[in-house]
Scaffold this active site. Structure first.
Site, short mmCIF file in Angstrom:
data_model
loop_
_atom_site.label_atom_id
_atom_site.label_comp_id
_atom_site.label_asym_id
_atom_site.label_seq_id
_atom_site.Cartn_x
_atom_site.Cartn_y
_atom_site.Cartn_z
N GLU A 181 0.84 -1.21 0.00
CA GLU A 181 0.00 0.00 0.00
C GLU A 181 0.87 1.26 0.00
OE1 GLU A 181 -3.12 0.53 -0.45
OE2 GLU A 181 -3.99 -1.46 -0.19
N LYS A 209 -3.32 10.49 1.68
CA LYS A 209 -4.67 9.90 1.76
C LYS A 209 -5.65 10.94 2.34
CE LYS A 209 -7.82 6.37 2.84
NZ LYS A 209 -8.15 5.00 3.01
N ARG A 223 -11.03 9.91 -5.13
CA ARG A 223 -10.69 8.88 -4.15
C ARG A 223 -10.40 7.54 -4.82
NH1 ARG A 223 -13.16 8.01 1.94
NH2 ARG A 223 -11.91 6.17 2.41
N HIS A 246 -3.65 -8.94 0.49
CA HIS A 246 -4.03 -7.75 -0.25
C HIS A 246 -2.83 -6.90 -0.73
CE1 HIS A 246 -6.57 -4.44 -1.47
NE2 HIS A 246 -5.87 -3.63 -0.71
N1 GLY Z 1 -8.74 2.10 0.82
C1 GLY Z 1 -9.21 2.98 -0.18
C2 GLY Z 1 -10.04 4.09 0.37
O1 GLY Z 1 -10.06 4.33 1.55
O2 GLY Z 1 -10.70 4.76 -0.38
#
Ligand code: GLY
Length: 343
Positions: A181, A209, A223, A246
């Site tokens: 990730e 994020k 997103r 994953h």
């Molecule tokens: N894991 C992807 C999201 O939070 O949009």
């Protein structure tokens, strides 16, 4: 202890993500004043200083343990948790605290979203995947036999605490998943993440994020970029019967996405090489397709991906950066897969 604070900006639902060695000591500051009780949702074996801290802050504290493994990420677990909340007299002014990796915070978040139609939740993330992805952004939910994360809700936490001390004891497979990730973030912005130490790198990934979630909370567009590498990644997870987890599968998906973008003339070969360097060398992750995978089945699985609204749809790198691209011909997807290394 020096922690970094990352802000998820969502107007009156904005919250801090606290990142650093010893960050858990900042928890008392985030306990809502209205709460009289807290329920910690966690798993056996997770080092849990949280209940002592919560009690020292004057809250009555209960702990609910959930099982390990995707089969416990279920509606049955949510029902059991909610029955315990009822028994303990948890009100909508009280607090739920998820202490664990992504599975725990997804379940704790969904239980909080459901209990009395919405109870405050704080996540104390103990895994790398949780710190850079799962605990941030308010996606909560559980699996059904028909698929992963099919039932859920957007429910933003009041705070996310990422104490990087937990990473020292993380099993290597979980660390690889986090690195898969983390690798993704190297391609989403022009940042040089390689030069950062672990805490700064986790904080920077959390910031990338947070910025995306702040501008597109409900995944109307931007997103979806967080799914870079995930289309093939999800297909590999299913095709290997989850032998590859994953983040490990996403790592291979990132390489494939770069090669597909190159096949489509969107990026030069040097950019594919950069993907290989980051994923394969910086993080030491597998970049080849597992030999047990049938390429035909991978293409079929990718066509069923949630994002595939108009034929095969991928998040791909390109001259304007990473973006969602729909309507890709199966033949070029197949050819690109065939040209990948197999291990
Ligand atoms: N894991 C992807 C999201 O939070 O949009």
């Amino acid at each position: 202890m020096s922690s970094r604070i990352v802000k998820v900006e969502l107007a009156d639902r904005s919250y801090d993500v606290v990142v650093g060695m010893g960050a858990v000591s900042s928890l008392p500051k985030y306990l809502p004043k209205k709460a009289k009780r807290a329920v910690i949702i966690t798993q056996q074996g997770i080092d849990n200083q949280v209940s002592d801290m919560v009690e020292a802050a004057g809250l009555q504290c209960e702990t609910a343990y959930i099982g390990r493994g995707e089969e416990f990420k279920s509606l049955q677990t949510i029902q059991q948790l909610c029955e315990s909340f009822a028994q303990w007299g948890i009100t909508r002014n009280d607090l739920i605290i998820g202490v664990g990796g992504g599975m725990v915070t997804d379940v704790a978040g969904f239980a909080a979203a459901s209990w009395h139609r919405g109870t405050d939740v704080i996540h104390v993330s103990t895994s790398l995947v949780g710190m850079v992805d799962a605990a941030i952004g308010g996606k909560t939910g559980v699996n059904l036999p028909a698929g992963k994360n099919l039932v859920g809700a957007f429910w933003q936490p009041k705070a996310v605490i990422c104490d990087t001390a937990f990473l020292a004891t993380l099993p290597s497979k979980e660390l690889r998943c986090g690195h898969g990730e983390m690798a993704k973030y190297h391609f989403l912005t022009g940042d040089d993440l390689v030069s950062l130490d672990l805490d700064d790198r986790v904080a920077r990934c959390a910031q990338i994020k947070a910025d995306i979630v702040s501008s597109d909370e409900r995944e109307g567009g931007l997103r979806a970029l967080l799914n870079y590498g995930h289309t093939l990644g999800h297909a590999i997870e299913i095709e290997t019967n989850f032998a590859l987890a994953h983040g490990e599968a996403v790592a291979i998906g990132l390489i494939f996405a770069s090669k597909l973008a190159h096949s489509l003339g969107r990026i030069p070969k040097e950019r594919v090489d950069y993907h290989l360097r980051i994923v394969g060398e910086t993080y030491g992750l597998q970049t080849a397709i597992p030999k047990s995978c049938s390429l035909d089945r991978l293409v079929t699985l990718m066509a069923k991906d949630k994002k595939a609204v108009d034929g095969l749809t991928f998040v791909l790198d390109g001259p304007q950066g990473v973006e969602t691209v729909a309507g890709i011909q199966p033949q070029i997807v197949h050819q690109t897969l065939e040209a990948m290394e197999v291990l």
